[in-house]
Scaffold this active site. Sequence first.
Site, mmCIF file in Angstrom:
data_model
loop_
_atom_site.group_PDB
_atom_site.id
_atom_site.type_symbol
_atom_site.label_atom_id
_atom_site.label_comp_id
_atom_site.label_asym_id
_atom_site.label_seq_id
_atom_site.Cartn_x
_atom_site.Cartn_y
_atom_site.Cartn_z
ATOM 1 N N GLU A 81 -39.995 12.600 2.614
ATOM 2 C CA GLU A 81 -40.236 13.943 0.975
ATOM 3 C C GLU A 81 -38.319 13.945 1.673
ATOM 4 O O GLU A 81 -37.991 15.064 1.902
ATOM 5 C CB GLU A 81 -40.478 14.933 1.028
ATOM 6 N N HIS A 124 -44.437 20.325 5.713
ATOM 7 C CA HIS A 124 -43.605 20.161 4.439
ATOM 8 C C HIS A 124 -42.492 21.119 4.813
ATOM 9 O O HIS A 124 -42.289 22.222 5.223
ATOM 10 C CB HIS A 124 -44.527 21.430 3.759
#
Length: 264
Positions: free
Chosen positions: A182, A108
């Site tokens: 993302e 992430h």
Amino acid sequence: MKSAKSKKKALTPKIFVANWKMNKSYDDSVLFARNHINDLAQTILQTGHTVIICPNYLAIAPINAMLGSSGPMLGAQNCSRHGFGSYTGDTAASSLAQAGCRYVLIGHSERKRFYAETSIDLEHKLKEALKAELIPILCIGESEQEHAEGRTREILEAQLAHQLEIINAAPTQPTTYFIAYEPIWAIGSGITPEPHDLFVIFHWLAEFCTRKSPVAYKLLYGGSVKPANAASILATKHLDGVLIGSASLEFASFDSIIKADLLS
Ligand code: PGA
């Protein structure tokens, strides 16, 4: 008798991953599960979708104890790059699997930004996740500057290429892996890519993954997914689901995102 509307199933099953980050305390995480697991199981039954919750490490085992076989599943937000040993403060992928996780987020952008995780770290984490038979959710995305310079595809390719080689070479090949695109500039900003840009990225991602690996994959989008934009994002061709941060913290908004295609 149920109305025809309440029986309606979503046409295409989608995947909804809630990334709670460190935004819920242990108590709040367990309370959310206690209050809403049954509601989520009902929504899953109604829609046919897959729901995965990624709480903090401590909350994984108690939430797992509340889950039934047809409700949401659990994922971890991170795992150690090591398998076992003297690594103070770390948690092994195998322990996360034992505690009830079936998925793990790898790379992430907040891990890269705040903990200086490198691509080498991510490769080790991916290997550990695969050994533990966790389904990896590989997070990729470009910065605002890279986006402005038109380098998105080059950045994504660099982030993914070696990870796909690791998946292909794994002693036990996983049945599937997930990719969460993302864009860093979309996370927590309220801004999302234009529909056409999403189409172009996911079209390319699907082609790239098919070409680079025989393993089945699912493609997710993450970054400012909200009840108001979920249906249009989910309509993107080749997109299998979404990864949701802040809008997954409250049950009502998370649930309406999962039901977006029923409500639209
Ligand atoms: P956001 O976070 O939905 O709050 O933008 C998404 C993520 O970081 O995974």
